[in-house]
Write a protein that holds these residues in place. Structure first.
Motif, PDB file in Angstrom:
ATOM      1  N   ALA A  88      -2.408 -10.291 -16.534  1.00  9.63           N
ATOM      2  CA  ALA A  88      -2.549  -9.598 -17.709  1.00  9.63           C
ATOM      3  C   ALA A  88      -1.244  -9.588 -18.548  1.00  9.63           C
ATOM      4  CB  ALA A  88      -2.760  -8.176 -17.537  1.00  9.63           C
ATOM      5  N   GLU A  89      -0.096 -10.080 -17.837  1.00 11.31           N
ATOM      6  CA  GLU A  89       1.080 -10.252 -18.693  1.00 11.31           C
ATOM      7  C   GLU A  89       1.256 -11.463 -19.474  1.00 11.31           C
ATOM      8  OE1 GLU A  89       4.870  -8.561 -16.918  1.00 11.31           O
ATOM      9  OE2 GLU A  89       3.560  -8.233 -15.227  1.00 11.31           O
TER      10      GLU A  89
ATOM     11  N   LYS B 226      18.676  -3.303 -13.145  1.00  4.46           N
ATOM     12  CA  LYS B 226      20.057  -3.446 -12.465  1.00  4.46           C
ATOM     13  C   LYS B 226      20.695  -4.685 -12.965  1.00  4.46           C
ATOM     14  CE  LYS B 226      17.900  -2.350  -7.981  1.00  4.46           C
ATOM     15  NZ  LYS B 226      16.579  -2.566  -8.729  1.00  4.46           N
TER      16      LYS B 226
ATOM     17  N   TYR C 170      15.761  -1.188  -1.378  1.00  6.63           N
ATOM     18  CA  TYR C 170      16.913  -0.779  -1.717  1.00  6.63           C
ATOM     19  C   TYR C 170      16.924  -0.309  -3.029  1.00  6.63           C
ATOM     20  CZ  TYR C 170      16.147  -5.035  -4.336  1.00  6.63           C
ATOM     21  OH  TYR C 170      15.950  -6.218  -5.146  1.00  6.63           O
TER      22      TYR C 170
ATOM     23  N   THR D 172       4.184 -10.561  -5.801  1.00  9.06           N
ATOM     24  CA  THR D 172       3.311 -10.638  -4.677  1.00  9.06           C
ATOM     25  C   THR D 172       2.473 -11.907  -5.059  1.00  9.06           C
ATOM     26  OG1 THR D 172       2.951  -8.501  -4.282  1.00  9.06           O
ATOM     27  CG2 THR D 172       1.338  -9.688  -3.346  1.00  9.06           C
TER      28      THR D 172
ATOM     29  N   ASP E  49       1.953  -4.047  -3.876  1.00  7.64           N
ATOM     30  CA  ASP E  49       2.055  -2.462  -4.096  1.00  7.64           C
ATOM     31  C   ASP E  49       0.666  -1.979  -4.071  1.00  7.64           C
ATOM     32  OD1 ASP E  49       4.759  -2.614  -4.734  1.00  7.64           O
ATOM     33  OD2 ASP E  49       4.584  -1.882  -6.792  1.00  7.64           O
TER      34      ASP E  49
ATOM     35  N   ARG F 291      11.028  -8.097 -10.728  1.00  7.63           N
ATOM     36  CA  ARG F 291      11.222  -6.871 -11.514  1.00  7.63           C
ATOM     37  C   ARG F 291      12.381  -6.141 -11.225  1.00  7.63           C
ATOM     38  NH1 ARG F 291       6.238  -6.168 -13.891  1.00  7.63           N
ATOM     39  NH2 ARG F 291       4.568  -7.103 -12.891  1.00  7.63           N
TER      40      ARG F 291
ATOM     41  N   GLY G 185      -3.397 -11.144 -10.785  1.00  7.59           N
ATOM     42  CA  GLY G 185      -1.817 -10.471 -10.784  1.00  7.59           C
ATOM     43  C   GLY G 185      -1.025 -11.615 -10.817  1.00  7.59           C
TER      44      GLY G 185
ATOM     45  N   ARG H  60       8.294  -0.624 -16.492  1.00  3.63           N
ATOM     46  CA  ARG H  60       7.637  -1.510 -15.573  1.00  3.63           C
ATOM     47  C   ARG H  60       7.813  -3.161 -15.801  1.00  3.63           C
ATOM     48  NH1 ARG H  60       5.917  -1.093 -10.268  1.00  3.63           N
ATOM     49  NH2 ARG H  60       4.480  -2.554  -9.549  1.00  3.63           N
TER      50      ARG H  60
ATOM     51  N   THR I  51      -2.895  -6.804  -7.792  1.00  2.00           N
ATOM     52  CA  THR I  51      -2.806  -6.216  -9.124  1.00  2.00           C
ATOM     53  C   THR I  51      -1.646  -5.090  -9.388  1.00  2.00           C
ATOM     54  OG1 THR I  51      -4.862  -5.019  -8.606  1.00  2.00           O
ATOM     55  CG2 THR I  51      -5.178  -6.756 -10.101  1.00  2.00           C
TER      56      THR I  51
ATOM     57  N   VAL J  70      -8.444  -9.378 -15.721  1.00  2.00           N
ATOM     58  CA  VAL J  70      -9.843  -9.615 -15.070  1.00  2.00           C
ATOM     59  C   VAL J  70     -10.478  -8.310 -15.313  1.00  2.00           C
ATOM     60  CG1 VAL J  70     -10.862 -10.099 -12.867  1.00  2.00           C
ATOM     61  CG2 VAL J  70      -8.754 -11.519 -13.644  1.00  2.00           C
TER      62      VAL J  70
ATOM     63  N   GLU K 155       5.766   0.183  -2.189  1.00  2.00           N
ATOM     64  CA  GLU K 155       6.172  -0.359  -3.474  1.00  2.00           C
ATOM     65  C   GLU K 155       7.207  -0.789  -3.746  1.00  2.00           C
ATOM     66  OE1 GLU K 155       5.426   3.591  -5.817  1.00  2.00           O
ATOM     67  OE2 GLU K 155       3.271   3.513  -5.311  1.00  2.00           O
ATOM     68  N   HIS K 156       7.598  -1.757  -2.947  1.00  2.00           N
ATOM     69  CA  HIS K 156       9.055  -2.375  -2.868  1.00  2.00           C
ATOM     70  C   HIS K 156       8.866  -3.750  -2.812  1.00  2.00           C
ATOM     71  CE1 HIS K 156      10.991   1.310  -3.101  1.00  2.00           C
ATOM     72  NE2 HIS K 156      10.400   1.882  -2.157  1.00  2.00           N
ATOM     73  N   GLU K 157       9.933  -4.398  -3.252  1.00  2.00           N
ATOM     74  CA  GLU K 157      10.016  -5.629  -3.302  1.00  2.00           C
ATOM     75  C   GLU K 157      10.029  -6.799  -1.943  1.00  2.00           C
ATOM     76  OE1 GLU K 157      14.086  -7.382  -4.490  1.00  2.00           O
ATOM     77  OE2 GLU K 157      13.354  -9.319  -5.060  1.00  2.00           O
TER      78      GLU K 157
HETATM   79  C1  LIG Z   1      11.983  -1.802 -12.918  1.00  2.00           C
HETATM   80  C2  LIG Z   1      11.847  -2.009 -11.370  1.00  2.00           C
HETATM   81  C3  LIG Z   1      12.868  -1.929 -10.409  1.00  2.00           C
HETATM   82  C4  LIG Z   1      12.588  -2.208  -9.252  1.00  2.00           C
HETATM   83  N1  LIG Z   1      13.315  -2.285  -8.227  1.00  2.00           N
HETATM   84  C5  LIG Z   1      13.240  -2.456  -7.086  1.00  2.00           C
HETATM   85  C6  LIG Z   1      14.445  -2.456  -6.124  1.00  2.00           C
HETATM   86  O1  LIG Z   1      15.361  -2.295  -6.437  1.00  2.00           O
HETATM   87  N2  LIG Z   1      14.109  -2.592  -4.677  1.00  2.00           N
HETATM   88  C7  LIG Z   1      12.707  -2.883  -4.313  1.00  2.00           C
HETATM   89  O2  LIG Z   1      12.622  -2.879  -3.126  1.00  2.00           O
HETATM   90  N3  LIG Z   1      11.718  -2.686  -5.223  1.00  2.00           N
HETATM   91  C8  LIG Z   1      11.964  -2.659  -6.491  1.00  2.00           C
HETATM   92  N4  LIG Z   1      10.951  -2.309  -7.558  1.00  2.00           N
HETATM   93  C9  LIG Z   1       9.518  -2.507  -6.930  1.00  2.00           C
HETATM   94  C10 LIG Z   1       9.136  -3.815  -6.875  1.00  2.00           C
HETATM   95  O3  LIG Z   1       9.338  -4.670  -8.343  1.00  2.00           O
HETATM   96  C11 LIG Z   1       7.605  -4.119  -6.806  1.00  2.00           C
HETATM   97  O4  LIG Z   1       7.382  -3.276  -5.456  1.00  2.00           O
HETATM   98  C12 LIG Z   1       6.818  -5.218  -7.040  1.00  2.00           C
HETATM   99  O5  LIG Z   1       7.236  -5.881  -8.320  1.00  2.00           O
HETATM  100  C13 LIG Z   1       5.520  -5.402  -6.578  1.00  2.00           C
HETATM  101  O6  LIG Z   1       4.591  -6.451  -6.965  1.00  2.00           O
HETATM  102  P1  LIG Z   1       3.258  -6.823  -7.128  1.00  2.00           P
HETATM  103  O7  LIG Z   1       3.099  -8.105  -7.313  1.00  2.00           O
HETATM  104  O8  LIG Z   1       2.751  -6.183  -5.791  1.00  2.00           O
HETATM  105  O9  LIG Z   1       2.949  -5.776  -8.299  1.00  2.00           O
HETATM  106  P2  LIG Z   1       3.394  -5.696  -9.805  1.00  2.00           P
HETATM  107  O10 LIG Z   1       4.583  -6.258  -9.881  1.00  2.00           O
HETATM  108  O11 LIG Z   1       2.811  -4.460 -10.367  1.00  2.00           O
HETATM  109  O12 LIG Z   1       2.384  -6.893 -10.406  1.00  2.00           O
HETATM  110  C14 LIG Z   1       0.958  -6.781 -10.622  1.00  2.00           C
HETATM  111  C15 LIG Z   1       0.519  -7.783 -11.581  1.00  2.00           C
HETATM  112  O13 LIG Z   1      -0.894  -7.835 -11.786  1.00  2.00           O
HETATM  113  C16 LIG Z   1      -1.232  -7.739 -13.128  1.00  2.00           C
HETATM  114  N5  LIG Z   1      -2.453  -7.034 -13.175  1.00  2.00           N
HETATM  115  C17 LIG Z   1      -2.795  -6.187 -13.005  1.00  2.00           C
HETATM  116  N6  LIG Z   1      -4.014  -5.607 -13.224  1.00  2.00           N
HETATM  117  C18 LIG Z   1      -4.513  -6.964 -13.637  1.00  2.00           C
HETATM  118  C19 LIG Z   1      -6.021  -7.424 -14.128  1.00  2.00           C
HETATM  119  N7  LIG Z   1      -6.954  -6.597 -13.996  1.00  2.00           N
HETATM  120  N8  LIG Z   1      -6.115  -8.760 -14.600  1.00  2.00           N
HETATM  121  C20 LIG Z   1      -4.958  -9.630 -14.123  1.00  2.00           C
HETATM  122  N9  LIG Z   1      -3.715  -9.252 -13.909  1.00  2.00           N
HETATM  123  C21 LIG Z   1      -3.682  -8.000 -13.722  1.00  2.00           C
HETATM  124  C22 LIG Z   1       0.041  -6.911 -13.898  1.00  2.00           C
HETATM  125  O14 LIG Z   1       0.004  -7.038 -15.236  1.00  2.00           O
HETATM  126  C23 LIG Z   1       1.353  -7.688 -13.190  1.00  2.00           C
HETATM  127  O15 LIG Z   1       1.469  -8.693 -13.611  1.00  2.00           O
HETATM  128  C24 LIG Z   1      11.354  -2.195  -8.828  1.00  2.00           C
HETATM  129  C25 LIG Z   1      10.208  -1.982  -9.829  1.00  2.00           C
HETATM  130  C26 LIG Z   1      10.394  -2.021 -11.079  1.00  2.00           C
HETATM  131  C27 LIG Z   1       9.385  -1.940 -12.051  1.00  2.00           C
END
Ligand SMILES: Cc1cc2nc3c(=O)[nH]c(=O)nc-3n(C[C@H](O)[C@H](O)[C@H](O)COP(=O)(O)OP(=O)(O)OC[C@H]3O[C@@H](n4cnc5c(N)ncnc54)[C@H](O)[C@@H]3O)c2cc1C
Length: 392
Positions: A36-37, A49, A315, A14, A269, A44, A10, A122, A104, A77, A285-287
């Protein structure tokens, strides 16, 4: 075969938080990150914003590569082998690990059809695509009145675009806000020039003469250039399922964030964890959760044993309004509003059996910890006792 002491799958917030925490705890062990990105980890929230209000794209990057982490970008992966302790990517490269983190995240829910002008918002690349389209005088339809829908509609309107929202519920943010606040937001968005169609979902989309003909469940037909779908996300659990890990609304982790194996962790998330203050399992599902849970996972991967008991806050910004919130914001609970100025500034408490389950701080700042404290207390709370606790 390349092997890392720590492997992270990922490339989100996180993953970044975990990588840094591993580095702080274990300065020497090799850390690999497969995403994957095509981009290194970035924040994000600014995509819907700050970047629309003049912040530079450069401000989003987390600088994970400077923490001594080897980034393997643009690779997905496809399988984990917990016995051999390897992960295989879509180029058939096999990577070994001692400790693995699955971070992920989630994938936006898709409509049952594909058209070039539909954007699922996203990633940074999604932002760049939408931003380029928003430079033209086009008409945008935003599907959904939840978190992403309300933010993207406000962002597009902030840069002067013509926006229509299709919202199946009776108001905006109806799954978290009490009905009166959710209704107020409809009027507020309309005042900002957004056409908000409540009680009206998507019935069909047909490409027509370079545009999209959108039919609504109320039988209306709208002609738009671009559709942005804000239909929520689904956690990316496939790898965990395939590896035989327990999955139930996300990857089920224990308080040390282990996913049923001492060497495999999950966070962010995608992870389903027990929160002691709420007394239940949740997936967030938050920052704040991504950052804090990622940090905990990283430390625990590197040998610490710190339980994750954090109650995350979240927020959002809605034009000039904004909020921070903690806990369970379920409008089906009993709610108690303490407004300093109705719908502009105040605190809303979400209660069950005299206990506080959630707190919405509406244009009220620096009260998140006090709100957490209220949720941790047993109560029972009377309206009077509550109102004396957090100044609206
Ligand atoms: C536009 C937007 C605005 C947001 N605004 C807010 C906000 O104002 N306040 C707030 O609290 N939260 C906000 N969020 C939510 C917050 O951004 C997410 O909770 C946070 O990004 C989650 O992080 P994560 O790393 O767990 O997951 P993700 O950000 O989903 O990252 C997962 C990563 O894993 C990668 N991945 C997935 N599967 C695979 C695989 N099989 N192999 C390799 N890589 C893989 C993906 O490509 C990605 O890079 C927002 C989200 C978005 C999209």
């Amino acid at each position: 075969m390349t092997s890392y002491r720590y492997l992270i799958i990922g490339g989100g917030m996180t993953a970044d938080a975990a990588a840094r925490a591993i580095r702080e705890t274990d300065p020497d062990g090799a850390v690999g990150l497969i995403s994957a990105e095509p981009h290194p980890p970035y924040a994000r929230p600014p995509l819907s914003k700050g970047l629309w209000k003049g912040d530079s794209d450069a401000s989003i990057w987390r600088g994970t590569e400077t923490a001594g982490v080897e980034l393997r970008l643009g690779r997905r992966v496809t399988g984990i082998d917990p016995k051999r302790k390897t992960a295989t990517d879509d180029r058939a490269d096999v990577v070994g690990y001692e400790k693995l983190l699955i971070a992920t995240g989630g994938t936006p829910r898709h409509l049952p059809l594909d058209a070039e002008q539909i954007i699922y918002f996203r990633t940074y690349d999604d932002y760049r695509r939408l931003r380029a389209l928003a430079n033209e005088r086009l008409r945008f339809a935003v599907l959904g009145g939840g978190f992403i829908g309300t933010e993207v509609a406000a962002a597009l309107r902030t840069v002067g675009r013509d926006v229509v929202m299709l919202v199946p519920e009776a108001g905006l943010g109806a799954r978290v806000f009490p009905a009166d606040l959710s209704q107020f937001l409809v009027g507020y968005y309309r005042e900002q020039g957004v056409e908000v169609r409540t009680g009206e979902g998507l019935a069909g989309i047909t490409p027509r003469a370079g545009k999209l003909a959108v039919t609504t469940t109320a039988g209306a037909e709208l002609s738009v250039d671009v559709v942005v779908a804000g239909l929520g996300i689904q956690p990316n659990i496939d790898l965990a399922e395939q590896a035989g890990l327990r999955v139930d609304n996300g990857i089920v982790v224990d308080e040390l964030l282990r996913a049923g194996s001492p060497d495999i962790f999950a966070a962010g998330d995608v992870a389903n964890f027990f929160n002691p203050a709420l007394g239940t399992r949740i997936r967030v599902e938050h920052e704040d959760n991504a950052n804090t849970m990622g940090r905990h996972a990283g430390r625990n991967m590197a040998g610490a044993a710190v339980p994750y008991h954090h109650l995350p806050f979240f927020y959002s910004d809605l034009f000039a309004l904004g909020y921070e919130a903690v806990g369970d914001l379920d409008p089906r609970l009993e709610t108690l509003a303490d407004w300093k100025e109705p719908f502009r500034e105040g605190v809303i408490y979400y209660l069950k059996d005299g206990r506080v389950r959630g707190v919405l701080l509406w244009n009220v700042w620096s009260q998140v910890d006090a709100a957490r404290q209220l949720i941790a207390e047993r109560g029972p709370f009377t309206p009077r006792r509550l109102k004396s606790r957090l100044p609206a």
